[in-house]
Scaffold this active site. Structure first.
Site, PDB file in Angstrom:
ATOM      1  N   GLU A 155      26.277  69.407  77.472  1.00 34.74           N
ATOM      2  CA  GLU A 155      25.292  69.705  78.527  1.00 34.74           C
ATOM      3  C   GLU A 155      24.289  68.578  78.748  1.00 34.74           C
ATOM      4  OE1 GLU A 155      24.164  73.453  76.798  1.00 34.74           O
ATOM      5  OE2 GLU A 155      25.025  74.567  78.480  1.00 34.74           O
ATOM      6  N   LYS A 190      25.657  66.049  73.295  1.00 38.33           N
ATOM      7  CA  LYS A 190      25.012  67.179  72.623  1.00 38.33           C
ATOM      8  C   LYS A 190      25.998  67.894  71.700  1.00 38.33           C
ATOM      9  CE  LYS A 190      22.602  71.468  73.955  1.00 38.33           C
ATOM     10  NZ  LYS A 190      22.498  72.447  75.071  1.00 38.33           N
TER      11      LYS A 190
END
Lengths: 768, 768
Positions: B490, B602
């Site tokens: 993300e 991430k």
């Protein structure tokens, strides 16, 4: 459905007939302002129908607490709202015991609004029958004085037509107002004091947080058949934030009763004691009186028009459109105060917030340069210079830049960023480019180089540093790239290598570099002062150049075009003409992801680059890029059609140029984007001016001279405009057969028409 | 700073010493739940220090009005909040006239919390000196019955140590609670009725909008030295949303006084009349009594552990970590009710909202498949099947898809999308892939094909239709592309051709296509029923295949890796190890644009694809991709380390695998992400289980058989786990020297160890 109720007229905006569904749109279109304040065309008397109440004071804003779904680092704490200011225009009216309200009258006829743009006043007249059967004729005129810019004047006349009437006028000032767009339903105004004295009332309030203190004042006179009466007011209401008087008068059938209300604001930006200032300004206004003030106001507008008018013959809608645009620009910003700027909605609404966008530099400055004293454009540049520290702070504290890199805010009131969508605020960084370009453009047009060593160079250095740091090196491409941006086309987010952004980044670095060299030679003391202040080393300059010399630009060799961004050709390239009409406007019909992955362009992007840097590209290149991108452009930004109009004219696509011209000039009058209720699109109105002057007139400044390549839409008989070029005023009149030049000034100038030099002598007409 | 105050212990989470700064963290870590309800480890008695109060009921949510800065088309109208439920644990206590509050005692010693995971209870004990100098010893035990899942039990014991004490117990239930994360400071509960009867109190309230009706109840008994007293309560408070009793008792120094409080919820999801149901369940609980209920509860946990325990010898922190993870997963979801799902914070906090993310399919299903009856995983699949209509509606109404294309929501409570960031909600479409993959995975593991013709095929078709329509054809590439997505990582938004997304899109189409053929042959009636229902034509199927066969995948031939997305190699590729520690976590230190244009990842993205589709790629490919992407991964998602741990183990990078294992298993216990105060990361705990079973154990299912390639971190002596494989329970115990298999079941099975087949007979141990 585009509305189409405004009567075509050369000099006025006219609405005839009362339609409750048009009230909010007309409130926007008939707004008046004088650069210091303004308000929507709200009725003075109480109105219980749908209305959007709005009064605004230049430079007075409120930092509303930010509202977001999910907080992201670097978001500003507030969004600066254009503040709905206290109401001074209000006059409740009771007629034979009934509250007069157009929404509850049994009949309203002969309703007519006129915004007389030539003279700068707004008039409303009608005949109405109240529920109590009293029939009245009403005429209300309102203007906001250009000369005394803290003062507005209302002359509200009532004639009872079918019987005598007891009329009670209840004028008020009210600081108990709210914004429609508050994020948290909070009040923005804190009342401080209410004062009355005879016919005068004062409400002093200050904004929470920003503590702008404003005294809103009124003075009322009651007249019968034009003669001043001496009715004393009673005070009906003296709340902490409102004062209201009541004047009773008996008016015989057929007699004309009127209330003249002087009102306005004195603000702590300009006065130590705002109440004393208000008392004084009322005295000045009273001393002049309604007639003289209006006369002076009309004269002031005449002066504005003398310089900035554009005439179009043979096409009244086009004529009305351009004048509406010029009128609104002048109502919004007159250039007197370098603390102010040009809000996107001016004094016509509160949407968008903030007063300053890149619109100022990219669209508005050319208009103000050519139609005002050059000090006005200089003030606009100075506004950014004064905010350089905050732009550096913004880049450093919010975005992780260093060493004096400056990122100007996307939206601001005071130099601080106040918009909070990451895809706009953090990524739409091209705005920095327009701010540097405006410095170049100012010098190109005015020849006034002094601004650069004095102020501009520091701005250019901060901006160049930003681009230097913002570009990153791609080993893959062996060039510098700029990743993760939003270009002028806001229908793309987080794209890589937006052509426009990369191009203007390189240009900014090169231009800053050149100016450093030039200032070093021509203004060595300024050079020393600045270089020491910003601690700029040769090493850093060298690094700048390696970025600018190795900047990557996406392009398609096959199509011979620059690519709006990496990967643009991967899109499903269905041209707008093949897009079902029911799907438009796409920003209202489609979810955001669909907008983003579509090829549709909100406003000129690659073409904005061709507009700014026209002489860097050949006409053939322009044509290929124009044909390609125009086919995907949906023009859902007010800033879009003007650039396309200019380029279509250049490419001899005159029908297209004319269509775009109409769209830009009558965007609000014909409500193309179905949102005029929220206010007018002020900044794009400067683009309309450019469409004529730079588009049809083909005006350019090259080598300290004005160049023209005049064209004319087949729908027109002729058009004319004036240019204040280096303190000489040149008038250009174009017809299908010829172009005439005349000069107000004292020395001859040479202009170029289609590259051919023409000598124009003072006060002589030359035909080309 | 990672906290490190939890005592290492095989079976318990233990805190010693009272520290006001740890209260909120411990409230999360010592949370208890029973699948139907749960609550944070809030103190029963009043506490005036910092606390985050939270009780939760499975399936009861509130649709809070969406909050966004700028509305975008397609945003859902609400965000479903995990609802802070009425409080039934509260017992205000007065001792010798002073309100007892740990925050205002002059001394607190021997403070100890224990969460006994083996037996499923939470105990708190301490000695305290009140301001009035009364010294008391307190022991409080609380559990939420697994057997009677509407009931919790508190046994609160007080022994005055230095003098006799008048103790007043004031137990209450209170529906006047609020959420910390309300968007608009609104109340979510509407009180309906309060009722009392003897020692029983009932507050019935319903949620606004969703109208879930809940009776929160209590029954109190007062004991002295273990003997029931018959003190009658007085009612001190009977507000519209709260009822509170008061019991006065005199306790001699050294005697043990206690209050036993039964409490819990009966909800309209399960009962017509929630008050009657509450009265009945109290009777059942009273009839069993505290001791028997606790005994049955312990037995229920023993049964859970019997199946799902993982033992680790030689590394108590690793042992504690995995048990904490398994315990929390079972507290959150026991698989009894197909209306429920696995909320990301379980019953430990309210953050994130919604109960269902792709976490369920991508991370949780393997755990529940292997440690529970296969019906549990089937229930989780059925949950999505039941919401297919809403997924189709979401794709159609919000996002412009057609013809039965289904996009499952990113976050949901009831099938409707309720998250509202365009970059997540509209673009993180890969979630659709995990939902299809779970169907494949369920069949692969259980061999139960019946789910597909019965329910799964319709889901697969809806999803395949989505991908077919979502892909677009790039003339430039002459292949299909998927533009404008957010991948599992993300830290990228609106990218083109995310490898993982494109890959799973192609796989979904191919898999749906295959299953249609298979169902057509093997379940012709189901085939007919479904194809008619969804109106699927051969033409459409043909179009699907042309998309899947011509899907584009970004890669680098030079590096021999797949590219996370187009243009990834243009980034400034500084590996994480060279990133200054002060800059991390980047999502707290950097503005979003900077995160986006950085190369930092991430959570597993390309590597998630290698995890799902392991056998599509060679080990060399895995290694090249792992080495490349691991160097840029910051693991700022709780879902990240487990996938990297599994792959590191596969690549014999055992030190790395072990480090990731610790990070995933002790994420909350050691508070790696500095946010455990807000609750625990429940769904990623299933990833911890996978790290051991699939990572170290190397378990895979291939051709209807279990395969293992056991490895063991050098820090461990041994570990063991059990797998419920097709109704036979296989236990695997691994040491440095050998792997032992034993089977609870009735027929032999063949497992493969490092591709070598091994026969395991029922109730015999085999060593490999």
């Amino acid at each position: 459905m585009n509305q189409d109720y405004i009567q075509p007229n050369d000099w006025s905006i006219i609405e005839e007939g009362f339609d409750v569904d048009r009230v909010k749109s007309s409130e926007s279109l008939f707004s008046i302002g004088n650069g210091a304040m303004g308000q929507r065309a709200n009725f003075e008397e109480n109105y219980s129908g749908h209305t959007f109440q709005g009064s605004y004071i230049a430079g007075i804003y409120y930092p509303d607490k930010t509202k977001v779904g999910w907080w992201k680092n670097g978001y500003p704490k507030y969004f600066a709202k254009v503040l709905n200011a206290p109401n001074w225009i209000g006059i409740d009216i009771e007629i034979n015991g009934e509250n007069f309200d157009l929404n509850s009258c049994t009949e309203v006829s002969n309703f007519r609004r006129e915004l007389n743009m030539k003279e700068g006043w707004y008039n409303r007249s009608f005949t109405a029958v109240l529920k109590n059967k009293t029939e009245i004729a009403v005429n209300v005129r309102r203007f906001l004085s250009i000369e005394l810019d803290e003062v507005g004047y209302i002359n509200y006349e009532i004639t009872p037509l079918n019987k005598d009437a007891k009329i009670v006028y209840k004028p008020y000032v009210d600081a108990g107002v709210t914004n429609e767009d508050t994020n948290w339903e909070e009040k923005f105004w804190e009342p401080l004091d209410v004062k009355k004295s005879g016919n005068e009332g004062f409400v002093t309030a200050q904004t929470f947080k920003t503590h702008f203190k404003v005294t809103t004042f009124m003075h009322n006179s009651i007249l019968t058949n034009g003669e001043l009466t001496h009715i004393s007011p009673s005070t009906i209401d003296a709340l902490s934030d409102k004062i209201q008087f009541s004047y009773d008068t008996i008016v015989a059938k057929g007699e004309k009763s009127s209330i003249q209300k002087i009102g306005g604001y004195t603000v702590s930006l300009n006065h130590e004691n705002t109440v004393t200032a208000a008392e004084k300004i009322i005295q000045v206004a009273l001393h002049k009186g309604y007639d003289q003030l209006l006369e002076e106001h009309i004269a002031a507008w005449a002066k504005i028009w003398e310089m900035s008018d554009i005439t179009i013959t043979g096409d009244v809608k086009a004529q009305q459109g351009i004048r509406f645009n010029i009128f609104q620009l002048n109502q919004t910003y007159l250039g007197k105060d370098s603390r102010l700027n040009i809000g996107p909605k001016g004094f016509t609404g509160e949407k968008y917030g903030g007063s300053t966008y890149w619109d100022t530099e990219a669209y508005c400055i050319p208009f103000y340069m050519a139609t005002k004293d050059q000090q006005v454009a200089r003030n606009l540049l100075t506004y950014r210079f004064n905010q350089l520290d905050k732009a550096i702070e913004n880049a450093k504290d919010n975005l992780g830049f260093k060493n004096g890199a400056a990122l100007y805010p996307m939206v601001t009131m005071n130099g601080e960023e106040c918009h909070n969508e990451w895809e706009i605020t953090h990524e739409e960084i091209h705005r920095n480019g327009a701010i540097a370009f405006a410095i170049f453009n100012y010098y190109r047009f005015t020849g006034d180089y002094s601004y650069i060593p004095e102020k501009g160079l520091e701005v250019l250095i901060g901006i160049a540093r930003f681009w230097h740091q913002r570009a990153s090196f791609s080993k893959e491409k062996d060039q510098y790239v700029i990743l993760g941006v939003t270009g002028p086309n806001e229908y793309e987010n987080n794209i890589n290598n937006n052509f426009y952004t990369n191009y203007i980044a390189k240009w900014c670095i090169d231009y800053a570099y050149e100016q450093i060299q030039k200032v070093s030679l021509e203004y060595p003391l300024d050079h020393k002062r600045i270089i020491e202040k910003v601690a700029l080393s040769e090493t850093e300059l060298h690094e700048w150049k390696s970025v600018s010399q190795n900047m990557y630009f996406p392009k398609s060799a096959e199509l011979g075009i620059y690519l709006q961004q990496d990967g643009f050709l991967d899109k499903d390239l269905v041209p707008v003409k093949d897009l079902d009409r029911s799907q438009r406007p796409i920003n209202q019909k489609w979810s955001w992801d669909r907008v983003l992955r579509s090829p549709y362009i909100k406003q000129a992007d690659v073409l904005q680059c061709f507009y700014f840097f026209e002489n860097h590209f050949s006409k053939e290149e322009l044509e290929r890029n124009f044909d390609f991108y125009e086919s995907f452009t949906v023009h859902e930004s007010s800033l879009s059609p003007c650039v396309h109009s200019i380029q279509a004219a250049k490419l001899d696509k005159m029908d297209m140029a004319y269509t775009f011209y109409l769209r830009t000039s009558r965007l609000d009058l014909d409500d193309y984007n179905k949102e005029v209720e929220e206010g007018c699109h002020i900044t794009s109105m400067a683009g309309t001016w450019m469409s004529i002057v730079e588009g049809f007139g083909g005006m350019r400044v090259k080598n300290d001279s004005l160049h023209f390549s005049p064209k004319i839409p087949k729908e027109w008989e002729g058009y004319s405009f004036k240019i204040n070029f280096r303190n000489q005023i040149l008038k250009i009149a174009v017809t299908h057969n010829e172009t005439q030049f005349s000069l107000e000034g004292d020395k001859e100038i040479t202009v170029f028409v289609n590259e051919k030099p023409i000598e124009v002598q003072p006060n002589q007409m030359v035909t080309a």
